[in-house]
Scaffold this motif. Sequence first.
Motif, PDB file in Angstrom:
ATOM      1  N   ILE A   1       0.826  -1.206   0.000  1.00  0.00           N
ATOM      2  CA  ILE A   1       0.000   0.000   0.000  1.00  0.00           C
ATOM      3  C   ILE A   1       0.859   1.255   0.000  1.00  0.00           C
ATOM      4  CG2 ILE A   1      -1.602   1.358   1.436  1.00  0.00           C
ATOM      5  CD1 ILE A   1      -2.981  -1.248   2.165  1.00  0.00           C
ATOM      6  N   ARG A   2       2.049   1.185   0.558  1.00  0.00           N
ATOM      7  CA  ARG A   2       2.936   2.362   0.581  1.00  0.00           C
ATOM      8  C   ARG A   2       3.248   2.874  -0.817  1.00  0.00           C
ATOM      9  NH1 ARG A   2       8.199   0.884   3.730  1.00  0.00           N
ATOM     10  NH2 ARG A   2       8.041  -0.914   2.339  1.00  0.00           N
TER      11      ARG A   2
ATOM     12  N   PHE B   1       1.045   2.663  -3.425  1.00  0.00           N
ATOM     13  CA  PHE B   1      -0.152   3.042  -4.155  1.00  0.00           C
ATOM     14  C   PHE B   1      -0.109   4.541  -4.426  1.00  0.00           C
ATOM     15  CE2 PHE B   1      -3.558  -0.331  -4.300  1.00  0.00           C
ATOM     16  CZ  PHE B   1      -2.692  -1.386  -4.095  1.00  0.00           C
ATOM     17  N   PRO B   2      -0.812   5.018  -5.440  1.00  0.00           N
ATOM     18  CA  PRO B   2      -0.650   6.418  -5.874  1.00  0.00           C
ATOM     19  C   PRO B   2      -0.801   7.469  -4.783  1.00  0.00           C
ATOM     20  CG  PRO B   2      -1.886   5.197  -7.507  1.00  0.00           C
ATOM     21  CD  PRO B   2      -1.710   4.280  -6.352  1.00  0.00           C
ATOM     22  N   THR B   3      -1.908   7.447  -4.043  1.00  0.00           N
ATOM     23  CA  THR B   3      -2.120   8.515  -3.056  1.00  0.00           C
ATOM     24  C   THR B   3      -1.105   8.447  -1.925  1.00  0.00           C
ATOM     25  OG1 THR B   3      -3.825   7.099  -2.048  1.00  0.00           O
ATOM     26  CG2 THR B   3      -4.566   8.823  -3.549  1.00  0.00           C
ATOM     27  N   GLN B   4      -0.721   7.235  -1.529  1.00  0.00           N
ATOM     28  CA  GLN B   4       0.257   7.102  -0.448  1.00  0.00           C
ATOM     29  C   GLN B   4       1.638   7.576  -0.908  1.00  0.00           C
ATOM     30  OE1 GLN B   4      -2.169   4.938  -1.119  1.00  0.00           O
ATOM     31  NE2 GLN B   4      -3.269   5.245   0.800  1.00  0.00           N
ATOM     32  N   ALA B   5       2.010   7.235  -2.133  1.00  0.00           N
ATOM     33  CA  ALA B   5       3.295   7.694  -2.673  1.00  0.00           C
ATOM     34  C   ALA B   5       3.294   9.207  -2.842  1.00  0.00           C
ATOM     35  CB  ALA B   5       3.576   7.009  -4.009  1.00  0.00           C
ATOM     36  N   ALA B   6       2.153   9.780  -3.236  1.00  0.00           N
ATOM     37  CA  ALA B   6       2.062  11.233  -3.394  1.00  0.00           C
ATOM     38  C   ALA B   6       2.278  11.947  -2.077  1.00  0.00           C
ATOM     39  CB  ALA B   6       0.696  11.599  -3.978  1.00  0.00           C
ATOM     40  N   GLY B   7       1.779  11.366  -0.985  1.00  0.00           N
ATOM     41  CA  GLY B   7       1.971  11.976   0.327  1.00  0.00           C
ATOM     42  C   GLY B   7       3.432  12.057   0.726  1.00  0.00           C
TER      43      GLY B   7
ATOM     44  N   LEU C   1       9.179   6.645  -8.369  1.00  0.00           N
ATOM     45  CA  LEU C   1       9.135   5.522  -9.306  1.00  0.00           C
ATOM     46  C   LEU C   1       7.746   4.895  -9.332  1.00  0.00           C
ATOM     47  CD1 LEU C   1      10.573   3.586 -11.233  1.00  0.00           C
ATOM     48  CD2 LEU C   1      11.281   2.240  -9.238  1.00  0.00           C
ATOM     49  N   ALA C   2       7.132   4.736  -8.157  1.00  0.00           N
ATOM     50  CA  ALA C   2       5.805   4.130  -8.097  1.00  0.00           C
ATOM     51  C   ALA C   2       4.780   4.970  -8.849  1.00  0.00           C
ATOM     52  CB  ALA C   2       5.379   3.960  -6.636  1.00  0.00           C
TER      53      ALA C   2
ATOM     54  N   CYS D   1       5.317   7.157 -11.230  1.00  0.00           N
ATOM     55  CA  CYS D   1       5.623   7.113 -12.667  1.00  0.00           C
ATOM     56  C   CYS D   1       5.151   5.804 -13.288  1.00  0.00           C
ATOM     57  CB  CYS D   1       7.121   7.300 -12.895  1.00  0.00           C
ATOM     58  SG  CYS D   1       7.736   8.974 -12.572  1.00  0.00           S
ATOM     59  N   LEU D   2       5.308   4.706 -12.568  1.00  0.00           N
ATOM     60  CA  LEU D   2       4.876   3.410 -13.089  1.00  0.00           C
ATOM     61  C   LEU D   2       3.348   3.326 -13.176  1.00  0.00           C
ATOM     62  CD1 LEU D   2       7.358   0.954 -11.321  1.00  0.00           C
ATOM     63  CD2 LEU D   2       7.314   1.617 -13.730  1.00  0.00           C
ATOM     64  N   TRP D   3       2.652   3.874 -12.180  1.00  0.00           N
ATOM     65  CA  TRP D   3       1.192   3.890 -12.235  1.00  0.00           C
ATOM     66  C   TRP D   3       0.711   4.713 -13.432  1.00  0.00           C
ATOM     67  CZ3 TRP D   3      -1.831   0.621  -9.862  1.00  0.00           C
ATOM     68  CH2 TRP D   3      -1.467   0.088  -8.620  1.00  0.00           C
ATOM     69  N   ALA D   4       1.318   5.881 -13.622  1.00  0.00           N
ATOM     70  CA  ALA D   4       0.939   6.727 -14.761  1.00  0.00           C
ATOM     71  C   ALA D   4       1.263   6.038 -16.082  1.00  0.00           C
ATOM     72  CB  ALA D   4       1.650   8.077 -14.672  1.00  0.00           C
ATOM     73  N   ALA D   5       2.437   5.392 -16.146  1.00  0.00           N
ATOM     74  CA  ALA D   5       2.828   4.686 -17.366  1.00  0.00           C
ATOM     75  C   ALA D   5       1.881   3.520 -17.659  1.00  0.00           C
ATOM     76  CB  ALA D   5       4.267   4.178 -17.237  1.00  0.00           C
ATOM     77  N   ALA D   6       1.430   2.839 -16.609  1.00  0.00           N
ATOM     78  CA  ALA D   6       0.502   1.721 -16.799  1.00  0.00           C
ATOM     79  C   ALA D   6      -0.836   2.208 -17.358  1.00  0.00           C
ATOM     80  CB  ALA D   6       0.280   0.988 -15.478  1.00  0.00           C
ATOM     81  N   ALA D   7      -1.340   3.327 -16.824  1.00  0.00           N
ATOM     82  CA  ALA D   7      -2.610   3.870 -17.302  1.00  0.00           C
ATOM     83  C   ALA D   7      -2.493   4.329 -18.758  1.00  0.00           C
ATOM     84  CB  ALA D   7      -3.055   5.022 -16.411  1.00  0.00           C
TER      85      ALA D   7
END
Length: 273
Positions: free
Chosen positions: A223-224, A226-232, A251-252, A254-260
Amino acid sequence: MTTATTQPNESAHDRRDHHAYRITPARVLRSEWHKLRSLRSSWITLVSAAVLMLAVGLVMGTTYTSDGGDSDVDTVVLVLYGSILSTLCTVVLGILVTAGEYSTGLIRASLAAVPRRLPVLWAKAAVFTATVFVTMLATALITFLAAQFFLHDTDQAASLGDPGILGAIVGNSAAITLLSLIALGLGALLRSVPGAIGAYIGGVMILPEILSMLPYDVVESAIRFFPTQAAGVLGSATPLDGDASTGGAVLALCLWAAAALGSAALLLRRRDA
């Protein structure tokens, strides 16, 4: 003589016409920039995001007292608390940039002008990323400085030169941008404004909270990132113990954005407009 002298002129003219209407990355970018800035919804959403961040920051600055029990709150987090509301605005804008074109039918004209399709998606993402990041960074800097005008004699007093402060402000802006880029990818993937908003709320905002209730260490560790947690993590000058590292958070996201965006690009090549 007439044929011999006019043929080269006609060929040169044809070549000039071909060059004038040739599709280039710069022209696709310019087209997407014109579309973004010409829409009233773009300006309303961006201005709303900036105003909300600034307004909440000023409220935090003017109402804060050193004996109020919030001295352990990170200064940047306190001042930029309005980023939560600003992110909602830019997320909606990201979805409108892609899914909005499908709802209006404008996407047909865009893809007819650029038959290769993918340059349209990359141009949208590039223009949107630059616009949101610059807007949010400028707003965050102004908000921080304005709030510190009222916090200078409290235990939350800080300056841009203090360790971690400027990095957290830049990180906050980058986090908002990357979260919004995920939304842009969802909009292109689902081609529905309500559907993309629902997917973002459910998948990005609610799902981590549900998973956090599971009593498993591996889930807590995942969970650390996940997008909102990484943004924090990116928006804090003093990350808490147990949070992901700054590099891991970047990195997390960027990877979430790249996946979408990657999923949207794959379906864009296979589906009709």
